[in-house]
Design an enzyme around this catalytic site. Sequence first.
Site, PDB file in Angstrom:
ATOM      1  N   ALA A 286       0.786  -1.240   0.000  1.00 54.44           N
ATOM      2  CA  ALA A 286       0.000   0.000   0.000  1.00 54.44           C
ATOM      3  C   ALA A 286       0.818   1.290   0.000  1.00 54.44           C
ATOM      4  O   ALA A 286       0.320   2.331  -0.421  1.00 54.44           O
ATOM      5  CB  ALA A 286      -0.953   0.002   1.188  1.00 54.44           C
ATOM      6  N   GLY A 287       2.054   1.257   0.498  1.00 54.35           N
ATOM      7  CA  GLY A 287       2.773   2.515   0.684  1.00 54.35           C
ATOM      8  C   GLY A 287       3.099   3.224  -0.615  1.00 54.35           C
ATOM      9  O   GLY A 287       3.442   2.551  -1.588  1.00 54.35           O
ATOM     10  N   CYS A 433       4.150   0.089 -12.149  1.00 56.51           N
ATOM     11  CA  CYS A 433       4.434   1.352 -12.825  1.00 56.51           C
ATOM     12  C   CYS A 433       5.638   1.108 -13.729  1.00 56.51           C
ATOM     13  O   CYS A 433       6.685   1.730 -13.587  1.00 56.51           O
ATOM     14  CB  CYS A 433       4.726   2.449 -11.806  1.00 56.51           C
ATOM     15  SG  CYS A 433       4.949   4.027 -12.633  1.00 56.51           S
TER      16      CYS A 433
HETATM   17  C1  LIG Z   1       4.575   0.603  -6.087  1.00 59.52           C
HETATM   18  S1  LIG Z   1       4.589   0.888  -4.401  1.00 59.52           S
HETATM   19  C2  LIG Z   1       2.867   0.914  -4.033  1.00 59.52           C
HETATM   20  C3  LIG Z   1       2.229   2.250  -4.325  1.00 59.52           C
HETATM   21  C4  LIG Z   1       0.874   2.386  -3.638  1.00 59.52           C
HETATM   22  N1  LIG Z   1      -0.036   1.364  -4.090  1.00 59.52           N
HETATM   23  C5  LIG Z   1       0.262   3.743  -3.883  1.00 59.52           C
HETATM   24  O1  LIG Z   1      -0.561   3.880  -4.802  1.00 59.52           O
HETATM   25  O2  LIG Z   1       0.573   4.686  -3.143  1.00 59.52           O
HETATM   26  C6  LIG Z   1       5.078  -0.658  -3.762  1.00 59.52           C
HETATM   27  C7  LIG Z   1       5.112  -0.737  -2.239  1.00 59.52           C
HETATM   28  O3  LIG Z   1       5.337  -2.099  -1.904  1.00 59.52           O
HETATM   29  C8  LIG Z   1       6.095  -2.128  -0.719  1.00 59.52           C
HETATM   30  N2  LIG Z   1       6.685  -3.465  -0.571  1.00 59.52           N
HETATM   31  C9  LIG Z   1       7.950  -3.873  -0.793  1.00 59.52           C
HETATM   32  N3  LIG Z   1       8.081  -5.170  -0.489  1.00 59.52           N
HETATM   33  C10 LIG Z   1       6.869  -5.600  -0.067  1.00 59.52           C
HETATM   34  C11 LIG Z   1       6.377  -6.841   0.419  1.00 59.52           C
HETATM   35  N4  LIG Z   1       7.172  -7.916   0.503  1.00 59.52           N
HETATM   36  N5  LIG Z   1       5.085  -6.909   0.791  1.00 59.52           N
HETATM   37  C12 LIG Z   1       4.285  -5.822   0.692  1.00 59.52           C
HETATM   38  N6  LIG Z   1       4.702  -4.626   0.246  1.00 59.52           N
HETATM   39  C13 LIG Z   1       5.978  -4.515  -0.121  1.00 59.52           C
HETATM   40  C14 LIG Z   1       7.082  -1.007  -0.889  1.00 59.52           C
HETATM   41  O4  LIG Z   1       7.599  -0.603   0.360  1.00 59.52           O
HETATM   42  C15 LIG Z   1       6.207   0.058  -1.571  1.00 59.52           C
HETATM   43  O5  LIG Z   1       5.676   0.905  -0.598  1.00 59.52           O
END
Ligand SMILES: C[S@@+](CC[C@H](N)C(=O)[O-])C[C@H]1O[C@@H](n2cnc3c(N)ncnc32)[C@H](O)[C@@H]1O
Length: 501
Positions: A286-287, A433
């Site tokens: 989500a981040g 993306c």
């Molecule tokens: C492309 S970003 C998501 C963007 C978000 N959906 C938004 O619209 O704001 C991918 C995210 O996945 C997180 N991430 C990395 N490894 C992960 C894992 N094993 N499980 C879940 N999230 C993960 C990253 O920290 C990052 O925040």
Amino acid sequence: MNTSAPRRGGAADPARLLAWEVLRAVDERGAYANLMLPALLNRRRLSPRDRGFATELTYGSLRAQGTLDGVLGTVTSRPVDTVDPPVRDALRLGTYQLLSTRVPARAAVASTVELVRATCGERPVRFANAVLRRVAARVEETAGDVAVLLSAPDVSVDPVGHLSVVSAHPRWIVEVVLEALDGDVAGAQAALAANDERPGVHLVARPGRIGADELVAQAAAAGLQAHRGACSPYAVHLDGGDPGALTAVVAGDAAVQDEGSQLMALALAAVPMVGRSSGLTVDLCAGPGGKAALLAAVLATEQSPGAGLLPGGGPPAGAAESLPGGGAAAGARLLALEPRAARAGLVAASLAGFPAAHVVRADGRVPPVRPGTADRVLVDVPCSGLGALRRRPEARWRRTPADIAVLAPLQRQLLVSALDLVRPGGVVAYVTCSPHREETSEVVSAVVGQRADVVTLDARRSPIFADLPADSLGSGPFVQLWPHLHGTDAMFLALLRRRSD
Ligand SMILES: C[S@@+](CC[C@H](N)C(=O)[O-])C[C@H]1O[C@@H](n2cnc3c(N)ncnc32)[C@H](O)[C@@H]1O
């Protein structure tokens, strides 16, 4: 961050000095220019003209770095990567001015030499002066035609080599884009050129919180030019100015979010549900929380009497008959997972004001959720970001194919986890993306190929994309958006349903 200008001798022009500082930080510390430049501009007192010039120099030089090094390589007797990095960055700025700006050659050379003197001392001044004079002569001889200057191969003989030179992208990225566009050379040229355009600021007017027209009016009242976006019903484009000046943004009713990102979340929300709804939506990665907040807003809106996903009310066409009760289940809730603490904090901030949404710090590969229980899962995986190169000027030279080799296995694991989470009849949106097939269709094919319980939906047929030219979305069943076609980041979407039969 130390924000005072470095000084060794002489006085450098403030715009050039600031650009050089950003290039150094990018080179030395892996800084992000799109974060560092605005921070430095806010701290230094530069005239509006100098601010514009510093921005052009910084972003232009970072984007063109490969080309600039290529040109420098034609006039130096030693490899460019052996030149002292602070001097090399100044030479890149000087070469950029000679190649791509209207700064007279004499001024470009003299000001860069002054920059070298001020930042690196007297010792490299003669070298810098000689190199830049030779670059100026080469640019004059070739009328600044990069293809001639760098002896680009003919496009019909070596399209990748040609595009790499004329678009200033590394070869491997040209290959990625060309492959994603099924070998369309003109399309790839346009896609690569779009990475040099500065993206406009897109806002999302979160449904149920503020209407897009109201947001446009609010921007106008704040003295900002704004208009509705062309792709997302909730998008508003700002023609300039600070989005943070809008009360809707401060209140979380609106936020900065690329229109393509908006479409990804909306397309998941718009898929008609089959079977008994659990009311649970999960955002597995989500981040920082942009898509999670839009999903939360849509879910909240669907529960309000008479409200729906699309402006004008009502669920999307074809949804009503298959949605129990004709909308989201009563008690619909969103669970947003993010493993990194700082980013989980951003998700929490983004979801403030949505009581049915919760953030949990967790790895999406081992989610704290019972398998087979979610209606919808968004898996917006960590990716190379090759679809957002226009936002990160230095990224095209920083990313390498080795990054993909690390990301693709994680992406597959996250997609498997997402599919395990949805109930029979539920839907997963796999989003990147990036247009890189090793991160997009190949991940989906590898995972779906192993599972008899998953059907791939034709994402192009989502009502969310109804206003976009059908042939612009790719050959299906996935959707690939592009900056040069849609004005969005190059987002990829696959919609996958868990079989219920
Ligand atoms: C492309 S970003 C998501 C963007 C978000 N959906 C938004 O619209 O704001 C991918 C995210 O996945 C997180 N991430 C990395 N490894 C992960 C894992 N094993 N499980 C879940 N999230 C993960 C990253 O920290 C990052 O925040």
